[in-house]
Motif scaffolding. Sequence first.
Motif, PDB file in Angstrom:
ATOM      1  N   THR A   1       0.854  -1.279   0.068  1.00 57.18           N
ATOM      2  CA  THR A   1      -0.021   0.154   0.172  1.00 57.18           C
ATOM      3  C   THR A   1       0.828   1.201  -0.007  1.00 57.18           C
ATOM      4  OG1 THR A   1      -0.151  -0.001   2.253  1.00 57.18           O
ATOM      5  CG2 THR A   1      -1.817  -1.175   1.403  1.00 57.18           C
TER       6      THR A   1
ATOM      7  N   GLN B   1      -5.785   7.033  11.186  1.00 64.72           N
ATOM      8  CA  GLN B   1      -6.572   5.847  11.962  1.00 64.72           C
ATOM      9  C   GLN B   1      -7.654   5.817  10.999  1.00 64.72           C
ATOM     10  OE1 GLN B   1      -6.944   7.044  15.924  1.00 64.72           O
ATOM     11  NE2 GLN B   1      -5.072   6.490  16.326  1.00 64.72           N
TER      12      GLN B   1
ATOM     13  N   GLN C   1      -6.438   3.805   7.927  1.00 62.02           N
ATOM     14  CA  GLN C   1      -6.200   2.355   8.155  1.00 62.02           C
ATOM     15  C   GLN C   1      -7.318   1.662   8.544  1.00 62.02           C
ATOM     16  OE1 GLN C   1      -3.191   2.782  11.342  1.00 62.02           O
ATOM     17  NE2 GLN C   1      -1.516   3.163   9.696  1.00 62.02           N
ATOM     18  N   GLU C   2      -8.203   1.928   9.451  1.00 63.23           N
ATOM     19  CA  GLU C   2      -9.563   1.298   9.603  1.00 63.23           C
ATOM     20  C   GLU C   2     -10.142   1.040   8.344  1.00 63.23           C
ATOM     21  OE1 GLU C   2     -11.731  -1.115  12.010  1.00 63.23           O
ATOM     22  OE2 GLU C   2      -9.762  -0.069  12.636  1.00 63.23           O
TER      23      GLU C   2
ATOM     24  N   LEU D   1      -9.042   0.739   5.122  1.00 59.33           N
ATOM     25  CA  LEU D   1      -8.503  -0.247   4.529  1.00 59.33           C
ATOM     26  C   LEU D   1      -8.479  -1.643   5.035  1.00 59.33           C
ATOM     27  CD1 LEU D   1      -5.214   1.680   3.543  1.00 59.33           C
ATOM     28  CD2 LEU D   1      -7.162   0.973   1.986  1.00 59.33           C
ATOM     29  N   LYS D   2      -8.644  -1.729   6.347  1.00 60.19           N
ATOM     30  CA  LYS D   2      -8.796  -2.991   6.889  1.00 60.19           C
ATOM     31  C   LYS D   2     -10.069  -3.540   6.556  1.00 60.19           C
ATOM     32  CE  LYS D   2      -5.671  -2.416  10.783  1.00 60.19           C
ATOM     33  NZ  LYS D   2      -5.483  -2.247  12.302  1.00 60.19           N
ATOM     34  N   ASN D   3     -11.279  -2.714   6.735  1.00 55.34           N
ATOM     35  CA  ASN D   3     -12.544  -3.014   6.219  1.00 55.34           C
ATOM     36  C   ASN D   3     -12.799  -3.595   4.820  1.00 55.34           C
ATOM     37  OD1 ASN D   3     -13.609  -2.536   8.992  1.00 55.34           O
ATOM     38  ND2 ASN D   3     -14.292  -0.519   8.500  1.00 55.34           N
TER      39      ASN D   3
ATOM     40  N   GLU E   1     -10.256  -4.758   2.990  1.00 54.33           N
ATOM     41  CA  GLU E   1      -9.754  -6.226   2.619  1.00 54.33           C
ATOM     42  C   GLU E   1     -10.452  -7.130   3.280  1.00 54.33           C
ATOM     43  OE1 GLU E   1      -6.032  -5.683   4.728  1.00 54.33           O
ATOM     44  OE2 GLU E   1      -5.138  -4.293   3.213  1.00 54.33           O
ATOM     45  N   ALA E   2     -11.195  -6.953   4.557  1.00 55.36           N
ATOM     46  CA  ALA E   2     -12.075  -7.927   5.122  1.00 55.36           C
ATOM     47  C   ALA E   2     -13.267  -8.213   4.210  1.00 55.36           C
ATOM     48  CB  ALA E   2     -12.649  -7.516   6.273  1.00 55.36           C
TER      49      ALA E   2
ATOM     50  N   LYS F   1     -12.005 -10.355   1.231  1.00 53.85           N
ATOM     51  CA  LYS F   1     -11.744 -11.910   1.625  1.00 53.85           C
ATOM     52  C   LYS F   1     -13.187 -12.489   1.531  1.00 53.85           C
ATOM     53  CE  LYS F   1      -7.292 -11.250   4.271  1.00 53.85           C
ATOM     54  NZ  LYS F   1      -6.658 -11.433   5.287  1.00 53.85           N
TER      55      LYS F   1
END
Length: 72
Positions: free
Chosen positions: A42, A54, A57-58, A60-62, A64-65, A68
């Motif tokens: 990234t 923050q 980043q949060e 991007l995590k969501n 990616e989840a 998946k």
Amino acid sequence: MVVYYNVAGRKVGSHVLSMATLGALFGGSWLALRGGDKKQQTPPINASSKDEEQFVQEFLKNVEAEEKKAKQ
């Protein structure tokens, strides 16, 4: 008819030299073009505040989840 060359003190046929040249060419090309790591990197986050960083980043995590879950 085969022409013999003197390579490192040994007689080597022209057909052997041509096979070695083609092998080195195609082998080297394959090694050079097979690609590097498949890991996605990234880009750096240039946020103006810690809260903004923050949040990104949060987010991007969501994402990616969700990707998946969609693949499964």
